[in-house]
Design a protein around this motif. Structure first.
Motif, PDB file in Angstrom:
ATOM      1  N   TYR A  40      -6.479  -3.155  -6.636  1.00  0.00           N
ATOM      2  CA  TYR A  40      -7.650  -3.384  -5.908  1.00  0.00           C
ATOM      3  C   TYR A  40      -7.634  -4.665  -4.649  1.00  0.00           C
ATOM      4  O   TYR A  40      -8.597  -4.412  -3.913  1.00  0.00           O
ATOM      5  CB  TYR A  40      -8.878  -3.940  -6.875  1.00  0.00           C
ATOM      6  CG  TYR A  40      -9.286  -2.956  -7.640  1.00  0.00           C
ATOM      7  CD1 TYR A  40      -9.657  -1.800  -7.221  1.00  0.00           C
ATOM      8  CD2 TYR A  40      -9.485  -2.772  -9.104  1.00  0.00           C
ATOM      9  CE1 TYR A  40     -10.363  -0.808  -7.888  1.00  0.00           C
ATOM     10  CE2 TYR A  40     -10.104  -1.795  -9.931  1.00  0.00           C
ATOM     11  CZ  TYR A  40     -10.488  -0.779  -9.407  1.00  0.00           C
ATOM     12  OH  TYR A  40     -11.033   0.191 -10.214  1.00  0.00           O
ATOM     13  N   LYS A  57       0.844  -1.307   0.109  1.00  0.00           N
ATOM     14  CA  LYS A  57       0.067  -0.020  -0.142  1.00  0.00           C
ATOM     15  C   LYS A  57       0.955   1.315  -0.002  1.00  0.00           C
ATOM     16  O   LYS A  57       0.679   2.023  -0.728  1.00  0.00           O
ATOM     17  CB  LYS A  57      -0.884   0.016   1.247  1.00  0.00           C
ATOM     18  CG  LYS A  57      -2.112  -1.010   1.257  1.00  0.00           C
ATOM     19  CD  LYS A  57      -2.987  -0.841   2.326  1.00  0.00           C
ATOM     20  CE  LYS A  57      -3.861   0.376   2.139  1.00  0.00           C
ATOM     21  NZ  LYS A  57      -5.011   0.283   3.251  1.00  0.00           N
ATOM     22  N   ASP A 113     -10.763   5.922  -5.932  1.00  0.00           N
ATOM     23  CA  ASP A 113     -11.114   7.066  -4.804  1.00  0.00           C
ATOM     24  C   ASP A 113      -9.938   6.807  -3.683  1.00  0.00           C
ATOM     25  O   ASP A 113      -9.827   7.877  -3.105  1.00  0.00           O
ATOM     26  CB  ASP A 113     -12.603   7.233  -4.628  1.00  0.00           C
ATOM     27  CG  ASP A 113     -13.346   7.852  -5.729  1.00  0.00           C
ATOM     28  OD1 ASP A 113     -12.625   8.074  -6.879  1.00  0.00           O
ATOM     29  OD2 ASP A 113     -14.530   7.976  -5.743  1.00  0.00           O
ATOM     30  N   GLN A 114     -10.422   5.644  -3.203  1.00  0.00           N
ATOM     31  CA  GLN A 114      -9.578   5.418  -1.828  1.00  0.00           C
ATOM     32  C   GLN A 114      -8.082   5.658  -2.040  1.00  0.00           C
ATOM     33  O   GLN A 114      -7.250   6.135  -1.154  1.00  0.00           O
ATOM     34  CB  GLN A 114      -9.806   4.113  -1.355  1.00  0.00           C
ATOM     35  CG  GLN A 114      -9.255   3.823   0.256  1.00  0.00           C
ATOM     36  CD  GLN A 114      -9.299   2.438   0.553  1.00  0.00           C
ATOM     37  OE1 GLN A 114      -9.419   1.379  -0.013  1.00  0.00           O
ATOM     38  NE2 GLN A 114      -9.188   2.216   1.951  1.00  0.00           N
ATOM     39  N   PHE A 117      -6.698  -1.730  -2.166  1.00  0.00           N
ATOM     40  CA  PHE A 117      -7.509  -0.231  -1.787  1.00  0.00           C
ATOM     41  C   PHE A 117      -9.055  -0.723  -2.431  1.00  0.00           C
ATOM     42  O   PHE A 117      -8.922  -1.806  -3.425  1.00  0.00           O
ATOM     43  CB  PHE A 117      -7.056   0.609  -2.673  1.00  0.00           C
ATOM     44  CG  PHE A 117      -5.723   1.332  -2.076  1.00  0.00           C
ATOM     45  CD1 PHE A 117      -5.812   2.294  -1.273  1.00  0.00           C
ATOM     46  CD2 PHE A 117      -4.353   0.950  -2.632  1.00  0.00           C
ATOM     47  CE1 PHE A 117      -4.478   2.574  -0.760  1.00  0.00           C
ATOM     48  CE2 PHE A 117      -3.173   1.077  -2.335  1.00  0.00           C
ATOM     49  CZ  PHE A 117      -3.377   2.140  -1.341  1.00  0.00           C
ATOM     50  N   GLU A 118     -10.037  -0.457  -1.779  1.00  0.00           N
ATOM     51  CA  GLU A 118     -11.368  -0.508  -2.335  1.00  0.00           C
ATOM     52  C   GLU A 118     -11.704  -0.219  -3.764  1.00  0.00           C
ATOM     53  O   GLU A 118     -12.477  -0.806  -4.440  1.00  0.00           O
ATOM     54  CB  GLU A 118     -12.385  -0.049  -1.285  1.00  0.00           C
ATOM     55  CG  GLU A 118     -12.415  -0.623   0.177  1.00  0.00           C
ATOM     56  CD  GLU A 118     -13.503   0.155   0.859  1.00  0.00           C
ATOM     57  OE1 GLU A 118     -14.398   0.995   0.195  1.00  0.00           O
ATOM     58  OE2 GLU A 118     -13.301  -0.188   2.158  1.00  0.00           O
ATOM     59  N   ASN A 119     -11.073   0.720  -4.005  1.00  0.00           N
ATOM     60  CA  ASN A 119     -11.365   1.659  -5.474  1.00  0.00           C
ATOM     61  C   ASN A 119     -10.519   2.892  -5.662  1.00  0.00           C
ATOM     62  O   ASN A 119      -9.587   3.095  -4.815  1.00  0.00           O
ATOM     63  CB  ASN A 119     -12.743   2.205  -5.499  1.00  0.00           C
ATOM     64  CG  ASN A 119     -13.165   3.012  -4.265  1.00  0.00           C
ATOM     65  OD1 ASN A 119     -12.339   3.867  -3.980  1.00  0.00           O
ATOM     66  ND2 ASN A 119     -14.433   2.856  -3.871  1.00  0.00           N
ATOM     67  N   ILE A 174      -7.580   9.370  -2.145  1.00  0.00           N
ATOM     68  CA  ILE A 174      -7.498  10.122  -0.624  1.00  0.00           C
ATOM     69  C   ILE A 174      -6.292   9.535  -0.050  1.00  0.00           C
ATOM     70  O   ILE A 174      -5.733  10.589   0.874  1.00  0.00           O
ATOM     71  CB  ILE A 174      -8.858   9.591   0.085  1.00  0.00           C
ATOM     72  CG1 ILE A 174     -10.065  10.161  -0.631  1.00  0.00           C
ATOM     73  CG2 ILE A 174      -8.614   9.871   1.308  1.00  0.00           C
ATOM     74  CD1 ILE A 174     -11.203   9.865   0.175  1.00  0.00           C
ATOM     75  N   GLU A 175      -6.149   8.583   0.056  1.00  0.00           N
ATOM     76  CA  GLU A 175      -4.604   7.848   0.649  1.00  0.00           C
ATOM     77  C   GLU A 175      -3.302   8.672   0.132  1.00  0.00           C
ATOM     78  O   GLU A 175      -2.693   9.172   1.043  1.00  0.00           O
ATOM     79  CB  GLU A 175      -4.381   6.591   0.749  1.00  0.00           C
ATOM     80  CG  GLU A 175      -5.391   5.785   1.364  1.00  0.00           C
ATOM     81  CD  GLU A 175      -5.668   6.052   2.981  1.00  0.00           C
ATOM     82  OE1 GLU A 175      -4.288   6.433   3.559  1.00  0.00           O
ATOM     83  OE2 GLU A 175      -6.705   6.385   3.514  1.00  0.00           O
TER      84      GLU A 175
END
Length: 201
Positions: free
Chosen positions: A44, A8, A51-52, A47-49, A55-56
């Protein structure tokens, strides 16, 4: 860090400049896979999508700026006035690196997140609030120490400093000329030296 946490962090760091230059909305999943060399499944899987991821990445970019600001306004300077000047000097000395990385991450995210990306907007609002709060605290401390004018509204000046810097960066980046940012920084310096500072009577 676990393997998943490392992956991540790798994705975030590899795409930090990408999101800040291309935009948090415009950056596609294909852009992310190209920048990281990972598959869509790997993205994926962490991260969920998209957008996530965005944001991160914003939180990472804003966090780097926050660390720099905290250092500029830190205890290595003995007076509040010195801290405020160090804050101004950071932008004067480092505008090239700020521009080469896409500009200020707060401003970039703010301009595109207003209506189309409300989840990101909340984080941007928080960043600006924290930035203003840090400068406000320095001014208030200077007022308590007797070095800055107590008649001046600390929060108002902090907000003005942020607005001038953000506007200077925006215009300089748009016009490819650092003079606009320098004009904004010169104005802030005059405000520190001639409005906030207690002048001898």
């Amino acid at each position: 860090m676990s393997k998943a946490e490392k992956t991540k962090q790798f994705i975030i760091e590899k795409t930090a400049t990408l999101f800040n230059t291309k935009g948090y909305i415009s950056t596609s999943l294909s852009d992310i896979t190209q920048a990281t060399g990972l598959t869509k499944g790997s993205i994926y899987g962490n991260f969920e999508n998209k957008d996530q991821v965005a944001i991160e990445v914003y939180k990472y970019n804003a966090g780097l700026l926050s660390k720099i600001m905290s250092h500029s306004l830190g205890d290595q300077y003995s007076t509040s006035k010195e801290k405020l000047h160090a804050f101004v000097d950071f932008y004067r000395k480092n505008w090239r690196s700020v521009f080469s990385n896409g500009g200020c991450p707060l401003m970039n995210a703010a301009t595109e997140a207003d209506d189309s990306f409300p989840a990101l907007k909340k984080h941007v609002q928080m960043s600006f609030s924290l930035w203003t709060e840090k400068i406000t605290k320095v001014i208030i401390q200077g007022q308590k120490n007797g070095e800055l004018n107590t008649l001046m509204n600390a929060e108002e000046y902090a907000s003005l400093f942020v607005m001038l810097i953000e506007g200077g960066i925006l215009l300089s980046k748009t016009m490819d000329d650092e003079k606009y940012l320098n004009q904004a920084l010169d104005k802030i310096k005059r405000m520190i030296d001639h409005e906030l500072t207690i002048l001898p009577s």
